[in-house]
Structure formats: C-alpha cells, structure tokens
Design a protein around this motif. Structure first.
Motif, mmCIF file in Angstrom:
data_model
loop_
_atom_site.group_PDB
_atom_site.id
_atom_site.type_symbol
_atom_site.label_atom_id
_atom_site.label_comp_id
_atom_site.label_asym_id
_atom_site.label_seq_id
_atom_site.Cartn_x
_atom_site.Cartn_y
_atom_site.Cartn_z
ATOM 1 N N TYR A 67 -16.541 -8.759 5.018
ATOM 2 C CA TYR A 67 -16.350 -10.207 4.860
ATOM 3 C C TYR A 67 -15.571 -10.505 3.579
ATOM 4 N N PHE A 68 -15.875 -9.710 2.535
ATOM 5 C CA PHE A 68 -15.297 -9.964 1.210
ATOM 6 C C PHE A 68 -13.844 -9.507 1.118
ATOM 7 N N LEU A 69 -13.497 -8.424 1.837
ATOM 8 C CA LEU A 69 -12.176 -7.805 1.695
ATOM 9 C C LEU A 69 -11.012 -8.772 1.928
ATOM 10 N N PRO A 70 -10.975 -9.565 3.027
ATOM 11 C CA PRO A 70 -9.845 -10.499 3.193
ATOM 12 C C PRO A 70 -9.742 -11.519 2.059
ATOM 13 N N ILE A 71 -10.897 -11.991 1.576
ATOM 14 C CA ILE A 71 -10.885 -12.948 0.462
ATOM 15 C C ILE A 71 -10.301 -12.284 -0.779
ATOM 16 N N ALA A 72 -10.728 -11.036 -1.021
ATOM 17 C CA ALA A 72 -10.231 -10.310 -2.190
ATOM 18 C C ALA A 72 -8.723 -10.071 -2.089
ATOM 19 N N LEU A 73 -8.249 -9.763 -0.889
ATOM 20 C CA LEU A 73 -6.814 -9.530 -0.705
ATOM 21 C C LEU A 73 -6.009 -10.800 -0.971
ATOM 22 N N VAL A 74 -6.539 -11.940 -0.509
ATOM 23 C CA VAL A 74 -5.862 -13.219 -0.760
ATOM 24 C C VAL A 74 -5.833 -13.506 -2.263
ATOM 25 N N LEU A 75 -6.980 -13.278 -2.928
ATOM 26 C CA LEU A 75 -7.033 -13.498 -4.381
ATOM 27 C C LEU A 75 -6.075 -12.548 -5.106
ATOM 28 N N LEU A 76 -6.017 -11.298 -4.625
ATOM 29 C CA LEU A 76 -5.101 -10.327 -5.231
ATOM 30 C C LEU A 76 -3.652 -10.757 -5.038
ATOM 31 N N LEU A 77 -3.351 -11.293 -3.857
ATOM 32 C CA LEU A 77 -1.989 -11.775 -3.594
ATOM 33 C C LEU A 77 -1.636 -12.928 -4.531
ATOM 34 N N VAL A 78 -2.573 -13.868 -4.682
ATOM 35 C CA VAL A 78 -2.343 -15.003 -5.598
ATOM 36 C C VAL A 78 -2.167 -14.498 -7.027
ATOM 37 N N TYR A 79 -3.028 -13.533 -7.411
ATOM 38 C CA TYR A 79 -2.934 -12.960 -8.759
ATOM 39 C C TYR A 79 -1.586 -12.285 -8.963
ATOM 40 N N GLY A 80 -1.140 -11.535 -7.944
ATOM 41 C CA GLY A 80 0.163 -10.875 -8.020
ATOM 42 C C GLY A 80 1.298 -11.870 -8.155
ATOM 43 N N VAL A 81 1.207 -12.974 -7.396
ATOM 44 C CA VAL A 81 2.251 -14.016 -7.477
ATOM 45 C C VAL A 81 2.274 -14.624 -8.868
ATOM 46 N N LEU A 82 1.078 -14.887 -9.426
ATOM 47 C CA LEU A 82 1.011 -15.467 -10.775
ATOM 48 C C LEU A 82 1.555 -14.496 -11.821
ATOM 49 N N LEU A 83 1.262 -13.192 -11.647
ATOM 50 C CA LEU A 83 1.838 -12.196 -12.571
ATOM 51 C C LEU A 83 3.355 -12.175 -12.473
ATOM 52 N N LEU A 84 3.847 -12.271 -11.229
ATOM 53 C CA LEU A 84 5.295 -12.305 -11.034
ATOM 54 C C LEU A 84 5.897 -13.541 -11.694
ATOM 55 N N VAL A 85 5.215 -14.678 -11.540
ATOM 56 C CA VAL A 85 5.681 -15.920 -12.175
ATOM 57 C C VAL A 85 5.705 -15.752 -13.694
ATOM 58 N N ALA A 86 4.623 -15.130 -14.221
ATOM 59 C CA ALA A 86 4.567 -14.908 -15.681
ATOM 60 C C ALA A 86 5.719 -14.019 -16.144
ATOM 61 N N PHE A 87 5.991 -12.962 -15.360
ATOM 62 C CA PHE A 87 7.089 -12.066 -15.715
ATOM 63 C C PHE A 87 8.431 -12.786 -15.662
ATOM 64 N N LEU A 88 8.632 -13.592 -14.604
ATOM 65 C CA LEU A 88 9.904 -14.307 -14.473
ATOM 66 C C LEU A 88 10.078 -15.329 -15.593
ATOM 67 N N ILE A 89 8.987 -16.016 -15.943
ATOM 68 C CA ILE A 89 9.062 -16.988 -17.039
ATOM 69 C C ILE A 89 9.413 -16.272 -18.344
ATOM 70 N N TYR A 90 8.707 -15.145 -18.586
ATOM 71 C CA TYR A 90 8.965 -14.386 -19.816
ATOM 72 C C TYR A 90 10.411 -13.891 -19.853
ATOM 73 N N ARG A 91 10.870 -13.361 -18.710
ATOM 74 C CA ARG A 91 12.237 -12.850 -18.652
ATOM 75 C C ARG A 91 13.244 -13.971 -18.871
ATOM 76 N N ASN A 92 13.016 -15.117 -18.231
ATOM 77 C CA ASN A 92 13.944 -16.248 -18.382
ATOM 78 C C ASN A 92 13.961 -16.781 -19.805
ATOM 79 N N LEU A 93 12.767 -16.817 -20.426
ATOM 80 C CA LEU A 93 12.714 -17.266 -21.823
ATOM 81 C C LEU A 93 13.514 -16.323 -22.723
ATOM 82 N N ASN A 94 13.358 -15.015 -22.472
ATOM 83 C CA ASN A 94 14.109 -14.046 -23.274
ATOM 84 C C ASN A 94 15.610 -14.147 -23.007
#
Length: 555
Positions: A298-325
C-alpha cells in the motif's frame, strides 16, 4: 568584481543547500506520515474487509436459502421419495454444507390423525419419513411409514412446523392475499444449523384449511404437504479469502470461542455468520509481520510518488542554482566586456584627443612633428576601426547576415603575407610555416585572414618575452585541410579549455588585465563554424598551445 562573483556563488550555493535541506526534511517527514497513513489504512481494512469475506463465503448459503429451497413448493405437496432423493443429491453436491435432509411426506386432513397434530377439525401428519445425505446408510433411508403398526412419535421439527401452520391459518384473513415474503417467513423455521421448510400452500388451499380448522367438511378433503428439514454443517462452508495478503488465517469457530493465546505478535478480528449459522463466526487472525507486507504494498506507490516529487524539486533546485550561476557569470562577462571595451575605445580616443590638442595649441609644426602626429592619428584610428569591424563582423557572422565569398587562394602567399604583417608590427615575433599536399584552395580570404590574424595575435600576446614563436602548418589530409598554429606561450589550464571559445570569457592572468574583451577566440570559433569547419585546442601550461583547424577542401 572577482570577490563579488565568489560571494554570489557562495550565496547561491547556500540558498540551494538550504532549499535542498528543507525539501529533504519535508520528504522524510512525508515518507513517515505516508507510512503511518498506510499502516492505519491497512489496520482499518483488516477490520472492515471481513464483511466482503463474509459476503463471498456465505453466497452459496444465500443462494440455497433464497433460490434452491423454495423449489420444494413447485411440487405442491406431491414430492415423492424418489424425486426428493434426486433433489437432495443435487443440492448436497452443490452445497457441501448441507449434511442431511429429513423428508416428511405429509397429509392435511379433516379427520384426526394418529401421528401428527390435531387442532379443531384440522389435522396434519406424515404418511412417511425419509432421510437423505452422504452419511446416511441405504438401510436407514426410510424412518417411518403409515403402514407400520409400531408406535411412532413425531419429532419436534415436524410438530413445531405444524403448530406454526395452524397459527398462521387461524389468523389468516381470507379476504386478502398474503405476500410471498409473509408466506416464506411463516412456512420456514431457521434454527441453529437447521432449516425447516414446508411447501407453501396455494391461496385457495389456505382458505380450505381455515374452513377445515372450524368445521368438518363433507366429503372430508385430503391435501398433500411436503416438509423438509435441512441439517447444516458450518465447518463445510468454503471460506473465500478476498484479501489473502491481509488475512493470513480464517477459521470458522463457535460464537463463544475465545482464544487463549493473545500474543501481541498477532492481530485478530471476527464477524458472526448469519441465519442458520448464527452460533458460529468467522475468525480472522494474521501476524504483524504478515500484515507488514500488505502495508508496504500500500505504501510503495505513495512513496514512489513522493520520490518523484522530491526528484522534481531537486531538479528544480539544480536548475535554479545553475541559472543563478550562469546569470552571475554572464553579468561578470558583460561587466568585464563593457569595462574592457570602454578601455579599448578610451585609449585611442585619449591619444587622438591629446594629439589633436597638441596640434591645435602648437603655433608652428615641423615636418617631423606633422609626420609623428599623423602616424599617431592614423594608428589610433586603425585601432578603433579594427575594433568596430571585429564587433560588427562577429555580430554579422553570428546572425548569418553575410555570405561566404569563394576565391582561389595560394596558401604559401597567403601565409607569408600574414607573417610579414605581424613581423612588421612585432619585430621580436618569430613565425615559421610549412605547406604539405596542396598549393591553392577556394575560400573566403577576408574571413580566413581574420582567423589567421586572431590566432597569430594570441600567440604573440600570450608568450613570454624572448620566446614569442609560432609555427603555422597547412596540410591536405584525407580530403580536408588541417591548419595547426603551434606556439611556445604560457599555455592554458586544462580547467579552462572548455570555456575559451565562449563570448566575453577571459582567463585570469597578467596578460589579460587590460586590452582584452574576450571576443578573439569566440570570433575564431564563429568564423570556423561559418566556414563549415571545426576548431579544437590542445595546451600545456608553460609549454605552449596548439590550435587545430579543419576546413573542407574546395580545389
């Protein structure tokens, strides 16, 4: 400015780290809450899903009670022992929980009976009694017959149904027709592990029965009634586990069953069986380790969705950092470009202004002074013109606003002309050359000249005094022209090799403090691309640099 750049990087890095730390904490907290939610949901389902198991498991019983058992009424009391035996064989095969069936072939009379029930002028008694079932021996099928002279006591099942029939007839309102539900309820008795069923009389028969209860009719009528007693075994109910990953074990237990083992390692729930099985219950038990599997499913699909959101946010953070630099670098490049361009323009303008003021303030100029001031003005005007032409050409090439002129060029003459112009300007500049495999080729001489000039100027500028040497080689190799510009200069750090062809980029060294806008090599790159070629660089700090240019060979 360099300090500001570093501060900007540190600030960007700190903000990015803070953002990543925040979303990481939120991610871990979300996982924790999601797991607790999954655990609570599965625990709730453990209690609620037992209803579905009950419904699926009890379906055969409901089908028997609602559909199969009422078929007895279709015979209108004329069910004989042979037909009853076949009927019982059919239902016991289909419904294993039916252990045995008692069949009462009965008659309703207007005269008293010896074995049975007499109420007023109404009597009901069995002509014969049979028992059928898998466990019944052949010699035990027939239990009673009217022809027997031995005395026989009718059992409570028959008497109880007979009494219920009498009471129903006594209260019957003959002016209205009872509903099927009323008839079914009054002509069936559900007890623990037993169902007694009397075939439902027709409405007109019920009216006659009421008359028979009150008076003797002439001639005295006789009606056939069949009664069956179904003895049930709850342990033969097939349990349908609709959630095998949730319920490890499901058993049928007495309603009073209370397990001795109440270990914390197990969780249990129960639900009572309906109808004739009401003294029993379904008992569900699972170990906590078994339930954990379902929790994780039951937990696994929820965890995968949260992991996907976390990955997207990390990507956003990386893109923001890269663009700022990138923005920070672009700002510095543009700042340096404006500063250097201002200096490049300011120096010749200042020299021109000084020379102009000297000419204006001088009352008389000698021929030597006129020649000197004329040379100064001419050289500084050439500097301004060259700088403007480079900027204009760069923009035109970048936007593809010019066309490539095709002219035949003698490579020896072309290289020697380049060498002559640079050695005249820089007498300490030693340039050698070699040509292998061709003499002429078709290209744009103006663009090729700009390319050669820029690389030659770089070789001179970034070499130490006394070591200002350059070798230019031109070879025809496998159908393409390969030019190499090899100097003995200060070299380029390997970390900077990927950046030197970028606009406004300047390597931080003593040679670049003044007089460079960071366009020379970027201009060369654009020129080579425009000429459909390729430029690469190899360099070693302190040993020199080699630029390799590959151009298509057009003879």
């Amino acid at each position: 400015m360099l300090q500001q750049k570093k501060s900007g990087y540190r600030k960007n890095f700190s903000l990015s780290v803070a953002f990543i730390a925040l979303i990481s904490i939120l991610f871990i907290l979300s996982l924790f809450l999601a797991f607790n939610y999954s655990k609570k949901s599965i625990e709730n389902e453990f209690v609620s899903e037992k209803v579905n198991v009950l419904e699926e498991s009890i379906k055969p019983y409901n089908e028997f009670f609602q559909n199969e058992m009422p078929e007895v009424s279709y015979y209108n009391g004329f069910l004989d022992s042979a037909t009853a035996s076949k009927f019982v064989d059919t239902i016991t095969n289909k419904f294993p929980f039916i252990a045995k069936v008692m069949f009462y072939d009965s008659e309703v009379k207007n005269i008293p009976v010896r074995d049975g029930m007499n109420a007023g002028h109404f009597s009901i008694g069995p002509k014969s009694i049979f028992q059928f079932g898998r466990t019944v021996k052949p010699d035990s099928v027939k239990l009673f017959s009217e022809a027997d002279t031995r005395s026989f006591k009718v059992d409570d099942d028959f008497n109880g149904m007979a009494l219920k029939l009498v009471r129903f007839i006594d209260k019957l309102d003959t002016t209205s027709v009872p509903t099927q539900e009323q008839l079914f309820t009054n002509f069936s008795v559900v007890l623990s592990n037993k169902i007694t069923y009397l075939n439902i009389p027709r409405p007109e028969d019920l009216k006659v029965y009421k008359d028979m209860l009150q008076r003797r009719l002439n001639p005295a009528p006789v009606y056939q009634q069949d009664m069956l007693v179904f003895q049930l075994d709850p342990n033969k109910i097939k349990i349908i586990n609709t959630r095998p990953l949730l319920y490890e074990t499901i058993r049928i237990e007495p309603l009073t069953y209370d397990p001795i083992d109440t270990s914390d390692e197990n969780i249990a729930t129960e639900i009572a069986l309906p109808g004739a099985f009401s003294d029993f219950k379904l008992y569900f038990i699972s170990s906590k380790s078994y339930i954990k599997k379902e929790i994780f499913i039951y937990f696994l699909p929820i965890a995968l969705v949260l992991l996907l959101v976390y990955g997207v946010l990390l990507l956003v953070a990386f893109l923001i950092y890269r663009n700022l630099n990138i923005n920070s670098k672009m700002f510095k490049l543009q700042y340096d470009f404006v500063n250097n361009l201002t200096h490049e323009f300011k120096t010749p303008v200042s020299v021109i202004k000084i020379a102009g003021n000297n000419i204006k303030s001088a009352s008389v100029l000698s021929a030597k002074e006129q020649q000197l001031y004329g040379k100064i003005l001419d050289e500084e005007a050439d500097k301004l013109n060259g700088l403007m032409n480079k900027l204009l050409a760069f923009t035109q090439i970048e936007n593809k606003a010019i066309k490539l002129n095709q002219e035949e060029v003698n490579i020896n003459d072309f290289i020697e002309s380049t060498i002559e112009s640079h050695t005249l300007k820089h007498p300490d500049f030693e340039i050698t050359h070699e040509v292998v495999g061709f003499k002429t080729f078709t290209t744009d001489p103006v663009l090729l000249g700009s390319l050669f000039d820029n690389l030659a100027e770089n070789a001179y500028k970034y070499s130490n005094p006394g070591n200002k040497k350059l070798n230019i080689s031109a070879k025809l190799i496998k159908g393409v022209l390969v030019f190499r510009f090899t100097d003995k200069g200060i070299g380029i750090p390997s970390s900077e090799l990927n950046n030197i062809f970028k606009k406004f980029f300047r390597i931080q060294n003593e040679y670049n403090q003044m007089g460079s806008v960071g366009l020379g090599l970027a201009f060369c790159k654009e020129l080579v691309n425009f000429m459909q070629g390729e430029i690469t660089v190899k360099s070693k700090v302190g040993a020199g640099t080699e630029f390799k240019i590959v151009l298509p060979y057009n003879s």
